[in-house]
Design an enzyme around this catalytic site. Structure first.
Site, mmCIF file in Angstrom:
data_model
loop_
_atom_site.group_PDB
_atom_site.id
_atom_site.type_symbol
_atom_site.label_atom_id
_atom_site.label_comp_id
_atom_site.label_asym_id
_atom_site.label_seq_id
_atom_site.Cartn_x
_atom_site.Cartn_y
_atom_site.Cartn_z
ATOM 1 N N HIS A 47 -1.066 -3.817 1.188
ATOM 2 C CA HIS A 47 -1.737 -2.546 0.872
ATOM 3 C C HIS A 47 -2.823 -2.732 -0.203
ATOM 4 C CE1 HIS A 47 1.446 -0.997 3.436
ATOM 5 N NE2 HIS A 47 2.248 -1.761 2.747
ATOM 6 N N GLU B 166 3.750 1.083 -3.884
ATOM 7 C CA GLU B 166 3.934 -0.254 -3.316
ATOM 8 C C GLU B 166 2.769 -1.180 -3.648
ATOM 9 O OE1 GLU B 166 4.478 -0.332 0.921
ATOM 10 O OE2 GLU B 166 4.751 -2.507 0.968
ATOM 11 N N GLU C 37 10.078 -8.158 2.228
ATOM 12 C CA GLU C 37 10.258 -6.746 1.841
ATOM 13 C C GLU C 37 11.216 -6.739 0.655
ATOM 14 O OE1 GLU C 37 8.819 -4.042 2.831
ATOM 15 O OE2 GLU C 37 8.086 -4.318 4.896
HETATM 16 ZN ZN LIG Z 1 4.149 -2.558 2.960
#
Ligand SMILES: [Zn+2]
Length: 212
Positions: A42, A56, A176
Site C-alpha cells: 500500500h 497498514e 501478513e
Molecule cells: Zn495489504
C-alpha cells in the site's frame, strides 16, 4: 541468477590456481551479491487496512525500512524497495520494477484485517522449489522473532493468486503480520520492539534463504 558471470569467473580463477572450490555449498547459487526486493504494501492514497488508530501503509513501510537496514548492516546484499516514503505505487509498478531490476527474491510486507489473529504467509499456488523454501524460511524466522516478544498464533504457510506473487519473475512471498482490527494484535503492532522483531525476522529469514 544461477551461473552468473561473477561466480563463473571465480570458478575459472580457482581452477587456474589448481584448487577446488564449492563457493555456494551453503545454499543455492545466487548472484555473488543477492538482490533483495522489499515491497511495503500500500502507500499514498491507498492506506490499506485501518483499525485501532493504525494504518497498514505506515506499519508496512516501518517494517520494510527496518528490514532493509538490518539486512544491509549484517550482510552483503543489494536492497531495492518499491517505496521508501508514503507514496502511491500500483501493483504493476511493483512487479515491473522488481523484474526490470533483476531481483533475486521479492518479499511483500502486509498487515492483515478481518478479525483474525496471528501471522501467515503466501506464495503463488503450485510453486515449489526455491519459492516454497523462501516461504518456509521466512515464515519460521518471522514467527520466532515475533514470539521473542509475545505469543503469536501461527496461521500457516498458504498459497494465493495475488498479483505480486503471480507477476514476479523470481521467488516471491507475501507476509501478513497480524491483524490491524484485532485489539490484542494492534497493541503489539503499536510496540516499537515488536515492529523491530518483525523486521529482524524478515531480515534473518531472507539471509538464511540466500545462504549468506
Ligand atoms: Zn495489504
Amino acid at each position: 541468477m544461477i551461473g552468473n558471470s561473477g561466480a563463473r569467473r571465480r570458478t575459472l580463477l580457482a581452477a587456474a590456481a589448481g584448487i577446488a572450490v564449492a563457493p555456494f555449498a551453503a545454499g543455492p547459487a545466487f548472484a555473488a551479491v543477492p538482490k533483495v526486493y522489499i515491497d511495503p504494501g500500500h502507500g499514498g492514497t491507498d492506506a490499506g487496512a485501518v483499525g485501532n488508530g493504525l494504518q497498514e501503509k505506515t506499519l508496512t513501510l516501518n517494517i520494510a525500512l527496518q528490514t532493509r537496514d538490518i539486512l544491509k548492516a549484517g550482510w552483503n546484499v543489494d536492497v531495492r524497495m518499491s517505496r521508501t516514503t508514503d507514496i502511491t505505487r500500483s501493483l504493476t509498478y511493483r512487479t515491473d520494477d522488481a523484474n526490470a531490476w533483476g531481483a533475486t527474491i521479492f518479499v511483500s510486507i502486509h498487515i492483515n484485517a478481518g478479525g483474525g489473529t496471528g501471522f501467515e504467509s503466501y506464495r503463488y499456488p503450485g510453486t515449489a522449489g526455491n519459492t516454497a523454501r523462501l516461504q518456509s524460511t521466512l515464515h519460521s524466522n518471522v514467527l520466532s522473532q515475533m514470539r521473542s516478544v509475545a505469543a503469536v498464533t501461527d496461521r500457516g504457510q498458504k498459497t494465493a493468486n495475488l498479483h505480486v506473487l503471480r507477476e514476479t519473475a523470481m521467488p516471491a512471498v507475501l507476509t501478513e503480520n497480524l491483524f490491524i482490527d484485532t485489539v490484542a494484535n494492534a497493541n503489539l503492532l503499536k510496540r516499537a520492539d515488536f515492529i523491530t522483531a518483525t523486521a529482524r525476522g524478515h531480515a534473518r529469514g531472507i539471509a538464511a534463504f540466500l545462504g549468506i
